[in-house]
Design an enzyme around this catalytic site. Sequence first.
Site, mmCIF file in Angstrom:
data_model
loop_
_atom_site.group_PDB
_atom_site.id
_atom_site.type_symbol
_atom_site.label_atom_id
_atom_site.label_comp_id
_atom_site.label_asym_id
_atom_site.label_seq_id
_atom_site.Cartn_x
_atom_site.Cartn_y
_atom_site.Cartn_z
ATOM 1 N N GLU A 183 45.957 39.318 20.936
ATOM 2 C CA GLU A 183 46.542 40.539 20.375
ATOM 3 C C GLU A 183 48.049 40.605 20.619
ATOM 4 O O GLU A 183 48.754 41.370 19.969
ATOM 5 C CB GLU A 183 45.860 41.788 20.955
ATOM 6 C CG GLU A 183 45.917 41.933 22.466
ATOM 7 C CD GLU A 183 44.761 41.220 23.175
ATOM 8 O OE1 GLU A 183 44.319 40.152 22.690
ATOM 9 O OE2 GLU A 183 44.313 41.731 24.221
ATOM 10 N N GLY A 233 41.115 30.472 26.950
ATOM 11 C CA GLY A 233 41.684 31.592 27.686
ATOM 12 C C GLY A 233 41.356 31.470 29.159
ATOM 13 O O GLY A 233 41.087 30.375 29.663
ATOM 14 N N GLY A 234 41.343 32.594 29.843
ATOM 15 C CA GLY A 234 41.162 32.589 31.289
ATOM 16 C C GLY A 234 39.703 32.407 31.708
ATOM 17 O O GLY A 234 38.782 32.680 30.929
ATOM 18 N N THR A 237 37.426 35.631 31.507
ATOM 19 C CA THR A 237 36.983 35.954 30.138
ATOM 20 C C THR A 237 35.987 34.911 29.649
ATOM 21 O O THR A 237 35.014 35.252 28.966
ATOM 22 C CB THR A 237 38.183 36.018 29.165
ATOM 23 O OG1 THR A 237 39.273 36.669 29.805
ATOM 24 C CG2 THR A 237 37.835 36.758 27.901
ATOM 25 N N GLY A 238 36.225 33.645 30.014
ATOM 26 C CA GLY A 238 35.307 32.582 29.599
ATOM 27 C C GLY A 238 33.893 32.814 30.115
ATOM 28 O O GLY A 238 32.909 32.606 29.389
ATOM 29 N N CYS A 289 48.406 25.993 30.564
ATOM 30 C CA CYS A 289 47.125 25.837 31.276
ATOM 31 C C CYS A 289 47.126 24.594 32.144
ATOM 32 O O CYS A 289 46.472 24.543 33.178
ATOM 33 C CB CYS A 289 45.974 25.800 30.283
ATOM 34 S SG CYS A 289 46.205 24.581 28.998
ATOM 35 N N GLU A 390 44.931 30.597 39.924
ATOM 36 C CA GLU A 390 45.943 30.220 38.938
ATOM 37 C C GLU A 390 46.964 31.359 38.849
ATOM 38 O O GLU A 390 46.569 32.508 38.648
ATOM 39 C CB GLU A 390 45.225 30.043 37.589
ATOM 40 C CG GLU A 390 46.063 29.505 36.470
ATOM 41 C CD GLU A 390 45.334 29.577 35.106
ATOM 42 O OE1 GLU A 390 44.610 30.554 34.854
ATOM 43 O OE2 GLU A 390 45.520 28.652 34.317
HETATM 44 P P1 NAD Z 1 42.505 35.833 28.250
HETATM 45 O O1 NAD Z 1 41.228 35.251 28.734
HETATM 46 O O2 NAD Z 1 42.955 37.126 28.802
HETATM 47 O O3 NAD Z 1 42.458 36.048 26.674
HETATM 48 C C1 NAD Z 1 42.192 34.993 25.776
HETATM 49 C C2 NAD Z 1 41.637 35.556 24.495
HETATM 50 O O4 NAD Z 1 40.380 36.172 24.777
HETATM 51 C C3 NAD Z 1 42.500 36.634 23.844
HETATM 52 O O5 NAD Z 1 42.458 36.477 22.444
HETATM 53 C C4 NAD Z 1 41.797 37.919 24.243
HETATM 54 O O6 NAD Z 1 42.006 38.990 23.345
HETATM 55 C C5 NAD Z 1 40.355 37.459 24.207
HETATM 56 N N1 NAD Z 1 39.402 38.293 24.974
HETATM 57 C C6 NAD Z 1 39.624 38.988 26.113
HETATM 58 N N2 NAD Z 1 38.499 39.634 26.493
HETATM 59 C C7 NAD Z 1 37.550 39.339 25.568
HETATM 60 C C8 NAD Z 1 36.181 39.715 25.391
HETATM 61 N N3 NAD Z 1 35.563 40.540 26.238
HETATM 62 N N4 NAD Z 1 35.503 39.220 24.323
HETATM 63 C C9 NAD Z 1 36.108 38.393 23.455
HETATM 64 N N5 NAD Z 1 37.408 38.010 23.566
HETATM 65 C C10 NAD Z 1 38.116 38.469 24.609
HETATM 66 O O7 NAD Z 1 43.586 34.686 28.449
HETATM 67 P P2 NAD Z 1 45.128 34.764 28.167
HETATM 68 O O8 NAD Z 1 45.741 35.605 29.233
HETATM 69 O O9 NAD Z 1 45.360 35.108 26.742
HETATM 70 O O10 NAD Z 1 45.529 33.219 28.349
HETATM 71 C C11 NAD Z 1 45.814 32.660 29.577
HETATM 72 C C12 NAD Z 1 44.657 31.816 30.060
HETATM 73 O O11 NAD Z 1 44.293 30.854 29.078
HETATM 74 C C13 NAD Z 1 45.022 31.024 31.293
HETATM 75 O O12 NAD Z 1 43.978 31.098 32.234
HETATM 76 C C14 NAD Z 1 45.161 29.591 30.769
HETATM 77 O O13 NAD Z 1 44.952 28.620 31.743
HETATM 78 C C15 NAD Z 1 44.144 29.572 29.674
HETATM 79 N N6 NAD Z 1 44.428 28.515 28.702
HETATM 80 C C16 NAD Z 1 43.660 27.391 28.682
HETATM 81 C C17 NAD Z 1 43.956 26.351 27.792
HETATM 82 C C18 NAD Z 1 43.142 25.075 27.747
HETATM 83 O O14 NAD Z 1 43.361 24.274 26.851
HETATM 84 N N7 NAD Z 1 42.223 24.847 28.660
HETATM 85 C C19 NAD Z 1 45.028 26.492 26.914
HETATM 86 C C20 NAD Z 1 45.785 27.650 26.959
HETATM 87 C C21 NAD Z 1 45.482 28.670 27.856
#
Ligand code: NAD
Length: 497
Positions: A183, A233-234, A237-238, A289, A390
Site C-alpha cells: 500500500e 514480505g516479513g 505476515t508470512g 531482504c 531483522e
Molecule cells: P509486510 O509483511 O509488512 O508486507 C508485505 C505485503 O503483505 C504488503 O503488501 C502488505 O500489505 C501485505 N500484508 C500485510 N498483512 C497482510 C495480511 N494480513 N494479509 C495479506 N497481506 C498482508 O512486509 P514489508 O514491510 O512490506 O516488507 C519487508 C519484509 O519483506 C522484510 O522482512 C523483508 O526481508 C521481506 N522481503 C523478502 C524478500 C525475499 O525475496 N525473500 C524480498 C523483499 C522483502
Amino acid sequence: MPQADNSASTLFIDGEWVPAADGRTRQIICPADGQLVTTVSEAGAADTERAIAVARRAYEDGAWSGTSAWDRGDLLLRVADILVRDKAEYARAESLDTGKRLVESEYDMDDIAACFRYFGKLAGQDAGRLVDTGSPDAISRVQHEPVGVCGMITPWNFPLLQVAWKVAPALAAGNTFILKPSELTPSTAILLMKTLAEAGMPAGVGNLVTGTGAEAGQPLAEHPDIDLVSFTGGLHTGRKISALAAPTVKKVALELGGKNPNVVFADSDFDTAVDFALMAIFLHSGQVCSAGARLIVQDEMHDALVDEIVRRAEQIRIGGPFDSEAETGPLISPEHLRKVDDYVQEAVAEGGVLRTGGKRPEGERFANGHYYLPTVIDEVQQGSYAVIEESFGPVLTVERFTDEDDAVRIANDTHYGLAGGVFTSDPAKAQRVANRLRHGTVWINDFHPYLPQAEWGGHKQSGIGRELGRAGLGEYQEAKHVYQNLRPGPQHWFSEK
Ligand code: NAD
C-alpha cells in the site's frame, strides 16, 4: 508513455481502471521529503473478491491458458521492450514512492526487463517429458499446466522487482492473477498493468488491487478460488498468510526475511572486504531482504576491519532520490524509522557497542524525510536480540570467529536462511564454507548479485519455494502425468462369471 493515474481509479479489473467500490482513496507520500506523490484507490475485500471472480472466469475461458507457450513468451518479450522504452518514467515513479536514489531505480528497471526477457524466452522451451513405461504398448508423458488463479502480495523495498519475479513466470505458465502491491508503493505496479495491456494481455488475465494487506490482501490467501498465493514480505505476515491459506489447501509460496551473514576471513583482501561489507548492508539503507546485516569476521582482522568500516560509514552521503551527491536514501515510513531505532536501542541495551550512527542525521534538509544514519554495533552476542531479529535498516552488527568451523556454526545460527557472503583469498575454503551454509544464495567475494536464471529463495524460515530460474517457472505450474494404453482390450482382472 504510461502515467501514474491521479484520478484515483487505480484498480485494474477485467481490463478496466475503476475506483474502489466504496470510493476510498489513499495518499502516497514520498519518504524523502514528505511530499504527496499521488492518490490511489484503497481497495477493500469486495474489490479483491470481484477481481478474483474475473481472474477465475478469465482462466476458465482459456483465452490465456489455452494459448501456445511461445505466444505467451512473445508477450513477455514485448513487455521487456516497453519497460526499456519507458525506463525513465518507471524509475522516477519508483524513486518517488520509495525514496530510493534514481540511479538505483534505474538499475532495478534493467533487472525487471531482464526478468521478463528471461521468462519470455523460457516459456516455450519445455513441453514436458516422456516417461519410460516399460512397455511398447503404452506411452506416458508428464506435462506442465498452469496452476490456475494466482494471488500475489508484494512488499515496498523493491516494489516492481518483487512484482516482476511473480508476474513474469505466472504469465509464462498460462495463469491468471490478482496482484496486491504494498500500500506504500503502488505506482509502478499501476504502470505495469498499463504496459501489460499495451503488450496485448487479454482483459481479466492480470488484475490489480491497491490497498492494505488486512483488507485487500487477505482474500488472496483465504479465498477458495485462488489456487496459489505467492507472498513476499516479513516473517510475521508470512506465517499469517500460511495459516489463512491452510483451510483451502492452496499452494503457498513465501519469500520472507533474512538475517544474512557476511563471513570475512583474515586472508581476504582488506579493501575489498571493507567495500563489500559497506555495500552489503548500507545499500538502500539496509532495506534489502538479503542485506549483509551480520558481519562475522575472523579475530585477526576484526579491529582493523571494523575501524575502517566505521570510518567509511561516517562518510556515506545521505539524501533524496534526485540528489546526485547522495549515496543512500531514507527509510520507507515513520513507523519503520521507529522500528529501526528501537532495534538499535535494544541491541545497545543488551551489551552491543555502538561504534557509529544510532540516530537520525542532523540538519534541516533531513527534517521531512525518514533518514537514519549508517549504524555499526560491535561485539553483539550469539542468541541475542540483535543477532536474531531483522532490523531491515542501515544497521550492521559485528560478531567474531576463530576458525572455519566456528565461522560456519555462527553463520548458520539463525532461524532465517536467505543469503550470505564469504570473503577469503582461498578458493577451496570458500567452496567448503559455501557448501556448509544453510542459506538459499551464497556469494563468494561478492554481495548482492541476482540473476534471473538462478533460483532465489530461502532455507528455514526465510521461505517456501523459489523465484527466478527454472524452479521460478515451476512454482506456477502443476505437473500432470498422462498415460495412454496403445492396445486397449479387456484385462481380465476380475473373472467374468
Ligand atoms: P509486510 O509483511 O509488512 O508486507 C508485505 C505485503 O503483505 C504488503 O503488501 C502488505 O500489505 C501485505 N500484508 C500485510 N498483512 C497482510 C495480511 N494480513 N494479509 C495479506 N497481506 C498482508 O512486509 P514489508 O514491510 O512490506 O516488507 C519487508 C519484509 O519483506 C522484510 O522482512 C523483508 O526481508 C521481506 N522481503 C523478502 C524478500 C525475499 O525475496 N525473500 C524480498 C523483499 C522483502
